[in-house]
Enzyme design. Structure first.
Site: not given
Ligand SMILES: [Zn+2]
Ligand SMILES: [Zn+2]
Length: 675
Positions: A364, A393, A546
């Site tokens: 993002c 992650r 998103h």
């Molecule tokens: Zn995003």
């Protein structure tokens, strides 16, 4: 005079009940059928024991087995208590700890008696039998309120050190509930918030099964003692249990790790925890899926970008990830130790400006940085930036699962920058695109849920009102706020910065997987100062959407493998056809047929081994090759092939090579290119 409470029922009627009466009394007053069927009560929205007296005027809804979700949770928690009692009956000296309900049953963590090793699968049948005995004894489950010291003393007296430790961490002065299982003198007792059913006899003794044993640290901390966790699955009745066991069996057969190995798609190894080694076969599936998604995005007006894997810590600080997300990020120094042999100084050299960097956990912020290049006008919106973005992650090892839960993954990510007046239209377009993608990929059924504002959140109530209503309006405009689409609103489940739509796929055996999502976000554009010039000549903030359709390639391919049990549709299959021979006389002919197919873009192998044809057929069907083209002397002479389809009972189809090639080529076209 006895005090009376007004008890309002869901049908709008109100009953006057004397102080001390319980939901069970109300059920009995309504009728014996309900009295028998009622399992628990919802009092002012809170699920409670049916025998717990009212404390004031209340709204009451009785819970029966028809309120499946609540009933299952209650029953599973009861089974956990019955399990713990049964274990302590058979294995004196075992200590109890915690035992919650789970998604399909329950577990309970035990500290085995000193000298006894951890529980094993061999212990389970005897424990099950003892559980049935406890159920048959139809013992009442009685709620009592104790003070903390009494609870502590009780557990100390009974050698329950874990419980005694835990209770001291509960706030002092607050009433603590204990649940007794038994008549009069407590047969068995546990510290528990409840609620529970009225008695163990309400459980169906044939609706549960203990499934496995594993180790678990006390309170999840590896520094603490290892406990023995016994898992069970539990349902309202035997029919539900049987259906679940069949599903488990079917799921095991479809396990993507097993099929991945049989089809040689990928592997995982501990040197790269949670990162997938894609083998040639698996990567073909990936490439087909990626090419398909890219075509769909191109056609839908998205622009594809590629952004850095590493960005410096300050950038993550600005976007808010450093504060909220750091423990999930892989962090690396900007410059590594200097390997110079002349200098005495071999300390790490870090530049002063950007001393730490992090692998991106999401794309993002980078997309906002692209948006921020140059001045944007209202005419530039909507701007749809897509990226097959590889992210990392840092998930704990224990959370990883095959390729379904990994540490390195590639999202089909995109961010759409819109004006407020474009939001509904853009979400509708997204819903349509997603619907078409799921159908193309073989999923006809999915549910749409709207996750609403959580308690802890950013932004004003007006912003939330507007965002939630926009998403609601969009789903309605797309005609999908219906039962067919499992439309549902989930209070409190939104992200802290925005509400979101979730799309849950149903697979071939009825399991659901949340993959797609779209969220409205006004927070990140604000934090990273994104703006456009409006028609009025002033600066405005865009709204950022998103969104993802398949989620991540790794997980989605895992879902596809399990959905199709490895039997991919032809366009996705790694090896689409194998040409194989019955006799070696046909070798040249087989090579010739394979070459013709390859020339038309078909992924084809030959199998010219001197093996029995049945052996070859079995082997290729284990590898889930969709089409087997069998050729012998006669086929070579006549210019034909005999086609066997994977999993088809029908006799093989004989046709000319040209016919076969055009049939296969036609069938192998991706669904979007057929339209
Ligand atoms: Zn995003
Ligand atoms: Zn409990």
């Amino acid at each position: 005079m006895t005090k009376m409470f007004k008890i309002a029922l869901p049908d709008g009627s109100v009953r006057e009940m004397p102080e001390g009466s319980t939901p069970a009394d109300v059920a009995a007053a309504i009728g014996p059928g309900l009295a028998k069927a009622a399992l628990a009560a919802k009092v002012d929205g809170e699920v409670r024991d049916i025998m717990r007296p009212f404390e004031r005027d209340s709204n009451l809804a009785l819970i029966t087995s028809r309120d499946e979700k609540d009933a299952l949770e209650l029953v599973r928690h009861d089974f956990a208590h019955v399990l713990a009692e049964a274990v302590q009956n058979i294995f004196p000296g075992t200590q109890i700890t915690f035992g919650p309900a789970t998604e399909d049953g329950f577990y309970y963590d035990f500290a085995p008696a000193p000298g006894r090793g951890p529980f094993t699968d061999e212990d389970l049948p005897a424990i099950e039998e003892e559980m049935r005995r406890v159920i048959a004894a139809n013992k009442p489950l009685v709620r009592e309120v104790w003070d903390r010291e009494r609870v502590r003393q009780f557990f100390v007296d009974h050698g329950e050190t874990f419980k005694a430790e835990w209770v001291m961490e509960l706030p002092e002065g607050e009433p603590i509930t204990m649940y007794k299982t038994g008549h009069g003198e407590a047969d068995w007792i546990d510290l528990c918030r409840g609620p529970h059913l009225a008695s163990t006899g309400k459980l169906d003794p044939n609706a549960f099964k203990l499934t496995r044993v594993s180790g678990a640290y006390w309170r999840g901390d590896p520094k603490n003692p290892m406990l023995s966790r016994i898992y069970g699955t539990a349902w309202l009745n035997r029919k539900q249990l049987d259906a679940h066991l069949v599903r488990l069996e079917e799921a095991a057969k479809r396990d993507h790790r097993k099929i991945g190995q049989e089809m040689d798609l990928f592997h995982l190894q501990s040197e790269a925890h949670g990162s997938v080694f894609w083998h040639p076969n698996g990567y073909i599936v990936w490439r087909q899926l990626e090419a398909y998604m890219r075509r769909r995005l191109d056609a839908a007006g998205y622009e594809e970008v590629k952004t850095p894997q590493l960005m410096d810590a300050r950038q993550w600080e600005r976007s808010g990830h450093w504060g909220k997300y750091r423990e999930n990020m892989f962090i690396v120094p900007d410059e590594i130790p200097h390997a110079s042999d002349e200098e005495e100084d071999d300390k790490p050299i870090l530049s002063g400006e950007a001393d730490l960097m992090a692998l991106k956990p999401m794309n993002c912020p980078a997309h906002v940085l692209i948006f921020n290049q140059g001045i944007k006008s209202y005419r530039d919106l909507p701007l749809r930036l897509a990226e097959f973005g590889c992210c990392h992650r840092n998930e704990p090892h224990g959370a990883l699962h095959g390729i379904l839960r990994v540490r390195q993954f590639t999202q089909d990510d995109a961010h759409i920058f819109v004006r407020e007046d474009q939001l509904v239209e853009e979400v509708v377009a997204f819903c349509d695109l997603l619907d078409s993608v799921y159908r193309d990929l073989g999923f006809d059924s999915y549910a749409i849920k709207l996750a609403l504002r959580p308690d802890k959140r950013f932004g004003s109530d007006e912003m939330w009102d507007w965002s939630e209503q926009s998403l609601r309006d969009a789903v309605a405009a797309a005609g999908r706020n219906t039962e067919e689409f499992g439309w549902e609103e989930l209070p409190g489940e939104g992200a802290f910065y925005a509400p979101k739509l979730e799309f849950h796929l149903s697979d071939a055996i009825g399991r659901t997987w949340q993959v797609g999502t779209i969220q409205t976000d006004t927070v990140l554009p604000e934090r990273l100062d994104a703006s456009y010039i409006g028609e009025d000549g002033a600066k405005h903030r865009p709204v950022m959407l998103h969104r993802a359709i398949i989620g991540t390639f790794e997980r989605f391919i895992g879902i596809l493998i399990e959905h199709y049990a490895g039997k991919f549709p032809l366009w996705l299959a790694p090896v689409q056809a194998v040409v194989t021979t019955i006799v070696s006389d046909a070798d040249d002919y087989a090579r010739d047929v394979a070459a013709k197919l390859a020339q038309r873009g078909i992924r084809v192998d030959t199998d010219l081994r001197n093996e029995k044809i049945n052996y070859k057929v079995r082997e290729h069907s284990l590898k889930k090759v969709p089409l087997l083209l069998v050729v012998g002397k006669r086929e070579a002479e006549e210019g034909t092939v005999a086609i066997r389809r994977l999993g088809s009972e029908e006799r093989q189809l004989v046709m000319s090579v040209d016919e076969a090639i055009s049939m296969i080529v036609e069938e192998a076209i991706a669904p979007d290119l057929k339209r």
